[in-house]
Design an enzyme around this catalytic site. Structure first.
Site, PDB file in Angstrom:
ATOM      1  N   GLY A 577       0.800  -1.211   0.000  1.00 43.86           N
ATOM      2  CA  GLY A 577       0.000   0.000   0.000  1.00 43.86           C
ATOM      3  C   GLY A 577       0.836   1.265   0.000  1.00 43.86           C
ATOM      4  O   GLY A 577       0.542   2.223  -0.728  1.00 43.86           O
ATOM      5  N   THR A 927      -4.810  -0.335   2.184  1.00 45.34           N
ATOM      6  CA  THR A 927      -4.327  -0.195   0.813  1.00 45.34           C
ATOM      7  C   THR A 927      -3.446  -1.355   0.360  1.00 45.34           C
ATOM      8  O   THR A 927      -3.335  -1.616  -0.839  1.00 45.34           O
ATOM      9  CB  THR A 927      -3.540   1.120   0.662  1.00 45.34           C
ATOM     10  N   CYS A 928      -2.840  -2.052   1.302  1.00 46.34           N
ATOM     11  CA  CYS A 928      -1.999  -3.188   0.905  1.00 46.34           C
ATOM     12  C   CYS A 928      -2.826  -4.309   0.309  1.00 46.34           C
ATOM     13  O   CYS A 928      -2.323  -5.104  -0.488  1.00 46.34           O
ATOM     14  CB  CYS A 928      -1.225  -3.724   2.110  1.00 46.34           C
ATOM     15  N   PHE A 929      -4.093  -4.381   0.701  1.00 44.74           N
ATOM     16  CA  PHE A 929      -4.913  -5.521   0.319  1.00 44.74           C
ATOM     17  C   PHE A 929      -6.083  -5.120  -0.578  1.00 44.74           C
ATOM     18  O   PHE A 929      -6.952  -5.935  -0.847  1.00 44.74           O
ATOM     19  CB  PHE A 929      -5.426  -6.228   1.576  1.00 44.74           C
ATOM     20  N   ALA A 962      -1.782   0.750   5.690  1.00 49.41           N
ATOM     21  CA  ALA A 962      -1.153   0.048   4.558  1.00 49.41           C
ATOM     22  C   ALA A 962      -1.152  -1.445   4.785  1.00 49.41           C
ATOM     23  O   ALA A 962      -0.857  -2.187   3.901  1.00 49.41           O
ATOM     24  CB  ALA A 962       0.262   0.553   4.358  1.00 49.41           C
TER      25      ALA A 962
END
Length: 962
Positions: A577, A927-929, A962
């Site tokens: 993210g 946001t990472c996923f 993130a």
């Protein structure tokens, strides 16, 4: 006169090629010249003289090189012993040592080596290899002075004259009579091409291709011998198959591509009257277009008069494209693209330079309507030809845009669509007005035809020099004229292959420590110049510029990151993210949204965009940023474009279309400038379109060329007006200026008055006031010179952006092969780098996964999708960015798969926050996923309010989960 020129061309071509071939066989006329290896400090002088030669051709060994770090190191060639008449200078890496022709028989080479300190510090002697070249004496090559004309022929003159006659001077009737298409002429050029180490081969190759492109002009009694071209094709293919690396096989040397296209032209020439797959179409003239004299086909004429006659039955058979040899596919593709490219310049149903070969049209009819091509009747075939002739460029562009949307919705490639199932809805016709009056049968046939053209092209694309250097009849030139007909899918296959061929093993492996607070403080202090900025873009540049660009061509890591990001003073681990968010932040530093200043002012809004706050943001290079620091950053912009293209990061580079075209190397002009600076182009068009007043008042004494003021000529009056304007005089407010104006002819005076006294300086809105020509400030623009003025202003405005575009292109070409860019063009380059800026809710919904109790039928999920449908595209982009760190959805084949092959999905999960009313909580992003955790809001109105608030607050804070 034309007969004399034709005779001179034929005679000179034959004599010059014979003289050159004879000179290459002379003993002692080929010399090896080389310096010390490696180069010694100081100066080394070498001499080569070939008595009897009229020119020397110098070709360099592939190892030639001088140290790049030492600009004083060079190899210079002079025509005199005193070294005052320089002929050529070469320095740098091997590719900079281009061959050259010198119209002398003696050359002096001066090799300037490195200083002693540089030589001692160099660890790689190959960097200081120096000079090694062959010098071949020649005759019959070129003239350097008038007496040479009487002594020997000139191949250079023959090539220029033949090019002029074929492409510009001779009417088609003369060409059709076989004036230049003779066996002797072609044989002379082939003899020259077989001469080793000879100059002008690219020019002669282009001429051979132009001649072979119109085999119908050869007389049956003087048919050319084409057997040599078959062996040339076999040899070129053998060289191609033996290439060592994947990149060399994918992008063969241009000389090899030219040889292959010449062989394909000969293949087509042999078959032109033997099969309906080849039509005698003349596209050898760069001026060919609508209504060209001698157009061979009028779609409105009686089909019984068409030439060649309509094919029928077994003559309508066409080969299986997938099994075609590449060279034959190139020959067939060129014959199909000839009428397509020429029709792109024609008005609907106007005469054109040839029709689609009947077998391909019959196959398109069969694929669109069912049945076999051989069963297509003459009436159906003629109707299909006429229907196809009605298609304009605008219709084709809208058709491909509509097909792309249909393919995206069906998660297919465009070629995989079923032609028989295509149907334009009322909504489609409203969105694509150029297609509004086309019936489904016409749309299906056109799609089937374009699909066949793209299949042929895909089969042979690596053999094509997309620059069009072989002339108007080459496949590359045809593609540039019909680029809008090439599917993105066709280009994507080339791009993917290029990325794979230039891939480095392993991951980048470095982590970047960035400072958000430093970036914010610099922005608040107004430090946005390239030398002083501390924005994230500049910080990332400082980290990555320590590494060669090739390090960025490796694999992504397990979190789909090219590099990991950490922020000073902030805890957390980047699982993707932060990396994606940083890429988007870098773009916002370059192209700030409304209300925010640029982090580094490399770009400014285009005049059109600045004049309309509601317009979509479009930027162009800042012409004030030209120093070394700015150039390095512009180059890094290109590097990041290449990163985005290679890994499909869809970074939003908000550049104007004209800038993309400049980066891609497209030819640009007034139409391109109009999109970026509409007001100036409108003014220029008013200058172009100006008409003199309908009536004149002869009693004024203006307009009869006689001057008030004692017989002053119009030219003198114009000079006087320009001088007074330069001194600050104002029309209508200065007696001397008005008196000088009275000395102009009436039309000139009316023009000068209408436009306020234009001079040859860039004084229009946004101009820098610089002269457009030497002395332009003292030269008045008059009706007779207005066309030149308009051209010069357009060139000056476009030239402002060219240096930055060249640097961006250089950075981009460090990430992807330069040979890809001509195939893409500016429009498709933008798509491959940035993706689509349209957030398609249906596509996003199709790639969404839920966690119980949420599913597609849950009330909260329905609220979310209903709100997403109602948001503007800009708001949808912000939602995607809040959830994922980037603002655009994946595009292209396998778009919803990671680089490691796993599936990619948008995750919509329940919110596991504090107790109490769900309406009191905001939506949480990971946001990472690519994930949103959404509370179970009680109404759609609350869903909309909380979604927009979550996005606004989350993006404004800069701190996402993130």
């Amino acid at each position: 006169m034309s007969r004399l020129l034709i005779a001179d061309c034929a005679a000179t071509m034959g004599e010059a090629t014979r003289a050159m071939t004879a000179s290459t066989g002379r003993s002692g006329w080929l010399r090896l010249v080389e310096s010390s290896h490696p180069m010694r400090p100081g100066v080394e002088k070498l001499k080569v003289a070939i008595e009897g030669a009229s020119a020397l051709f110098v070709a360099f060994n592939e190892r030639c090189r001088t140290p790049v770090a030492d600009p004083a190191c060079s190899v210079m060639f002079f025509a005199d012993e005193q070294c005052t008449r320089m002929v050529a200078r070469r320095q740098g890496p091997p590719h900079a040592f281009r061959p050259f022709l010198a119209p002398v028989n003696t050359l002096y080479a001066v090799v300037r080596g490195p200083d002693a300190a540089t030589a001692a510090s160099s660890t790689d002697s190959r960097e200081r290899y120096g000079l090694r070249c062959t010098v071949r004496g020649l005759r019959g090559v070129s003239w350097s002075a008038e007496p040479d004309i009487r002594r020997e022929p000139s191949l250079e003159w023959a090539c220029w004259l033949l090019t002029y006659l074929v492409r510009e001077a001779l009417p088609e009737a003369t060409l059709r009579a076989g004036a230049l298409h003779t066996g002797d002429m072609l044989g002379a050029m082939v003899r020259f091409l077989r001469t080793p180490d000879a100059p002008f081969k690219p020019a002669v190759l282009a001429l051979v291709s132009s001649v072979l492109a119109c085999p119908q002009y050869f007389s049956a009694s003087d048919a050319p011998d084409l057997t040599a071209f078959a062996s040339i094709g076999r040899s070129a293919l053998a060289l191609l198959s033996s290439a060592a690396g994947a990149a060399e096989r994918l992008f063969p040397p241009i000389q090899l591509q030219h040889a292959l296209e010449m062989a394909a032209s000969a293949h087509a020439a042999r078959a032109v009257f033997a099969t309906p797959l080849f039509c005698p179409v003349d596209v050898s003239s760069s001026a060919a277009g609508a209504g060209a004299a001698g157009g061979v086909w009028n779609p409105l004429s009686d089909p019984s008069t068409w030439s060649p006659p309509l094919a029928a039955g077994k003559d309508l058979a066409s080969p299986d494209v997938a099994s075609l040899p590449e060279l034959e596919a190139l020959a067939l593709a060129r014959e199909l693209f000839k009428p397509l490219a020429s029709a792109a310049r024609c008005a609907a149903s106007s005469p054109r330079l040839g029709r689609i070969p009947d077998p391909w049209m019959a196959r398109a009819v069969a694929e669109a309507e069912g049945g076999e091509p051989s069963a297509v009747s003459a009436a159906r075939l003629a109707a299909a030809h006429r229907s196809s002739a009605e298609w304009t460029r605008a219709m084709d562009e809208e058709l491909i845009a509509w097909l792309s949307g249909a393919a995206r919705a069906a998660e297919k490639s465009v070629p995989a669509l079923d032609a028989k199932a295509l149907t334009l809805t009322a909504r489609d016709k409203s969105s694509f007005p150029a297609l509004a009056f086309e019936d489904d049968a016409s749309v299906r046939r056109r799609f089937a035809l374009l699909r066949l053209a793209n299949a042929l092209l895909a089969r042979c694309l690596r053999l094509v020099d997309a620059t069009g250097a072989l002339g108007p009849a080459s496949m590359g030139a045809l593609l540039r004229g019909a680029a809008h007909l090439v599917f993105a899918h066709t280009k994507e296959k080339v791009v993917n292959a290029a990325v794979k061929a230039t891939k480095r093993s392993g991951t980048f492996g470095s982590a970047l420590l960035l400072d958000h607070d430093e970036a914010t403080a610099a922005l608040a202090a107004g430090r946005c110049r390239p030398e002083t900025s501390r924005c994230l873009f500049v910080q990332v540049y400082e980290h990555l510029s320590r590494h060669p660009a090739s390090d960025l061509r490796g694999d992504l890591d397990g979190s789909e990151c090219l590099f990991r990001v950490a922020f000073k003073g902030q805890e957390g681990i980047d699982a993707g993210g932060l990396f994606r968010g940083t890429l988007t932040d870098m773009c916002e530093d370059l192209f700030p949204p409304p209300g925010r200043e640029a982090g580094v002012d490399l770009f400014v809004r285009t005049p059109s965009c600045a004049a309309d706050p509601a317009a979509e943001p479009e930027f162009a290079p800042n012409p004030a940023r030209t120093n070394e620091a700015a150039s390095a950053l512009f180059r890094f912009v290109g590097v990041m474009m290449g990163v985005s293209l290679r890994f499909r990061f869809c970074m939003p580079f908000e550049l104007a279309p004209v800038v993309w075209r400049l980066v891609a190397g497209d030819t640009v002009g007034m139409e391109d400038l109009a999109g970026a600076d509409g007001a100036v182009v409108a003014l220029l068009r008013s200058v172009e379109d100006w008409m003199p007043p309908a009536s004149r008042d002869a009693s004024r004494g203006v307009g009869d060329g006689a001057a008030g003021g004692g017989g002053v000529s119009g030219a003198e009056a114009a000079e006087a007006v320009a001088a007074l304007l330069l001194d600050g005089a104002v029309l209508g407010d200065d007696e001397a200026l008005d008196a000088a104006l009275a000395g102009l002819p009436a039309d000139d005076a009316a023009f000068v008055t209408r436009f306020g006294g234009l001079r040859f300086v860039d004084s229009l809105p946004g101009g820098d006031g610089a002269p457009l020509v030497q002395g332009g400030e003292r030269r008045l623009v008059l009706p007779a010179s207005r066309a030149a003025f308009v051209t010069l202003v357009v060139q000056a405005r476009l030239r402002r952006w060219a240096p930055a575009a060249r640097m961006m292109r250089a950075g981009l070409c460090s990430m992807v092969p330069a040979r890809v860019l001509p195939m893409l063009g500016g429009r498709d380059l933008r798509t491959f780098v940035c993706g689509s800026d349209v957030v398609d809710v249906a596509v996003l919904k199709a790639h969404t996964v839920y966690q119980p109790p949420y599913d597609a039928s849950h009330k909260t999920v329905k609220f979310f999708w209903e709100v997403m449908d109602e948001l503007s595209n800009r708001e949808r982009q912000q939602v995607i960015r809040y959830a994922w760190g980037r603002s655009r959805l994946p595009t292209g084949e396998d778009a919803w798969r990671t680089s490691h092959g796993s599936s990619l999905a948008f995750r919509f999960l329940p919110f596991a926050g504090r107790s109490g009313s769900p309406d009191d909580s905001l939506i949480e992003a990971h946001t990472c996923f690519f994930q949103l955790n959404c509370p179970a809001y009680t109404s759609k109105e609350i869903m909309r309010k909380k979604l927009l608030l979550s996005v606004t607050e989350g993006l404004a804070s800069g701190y996402l989960i993130a």
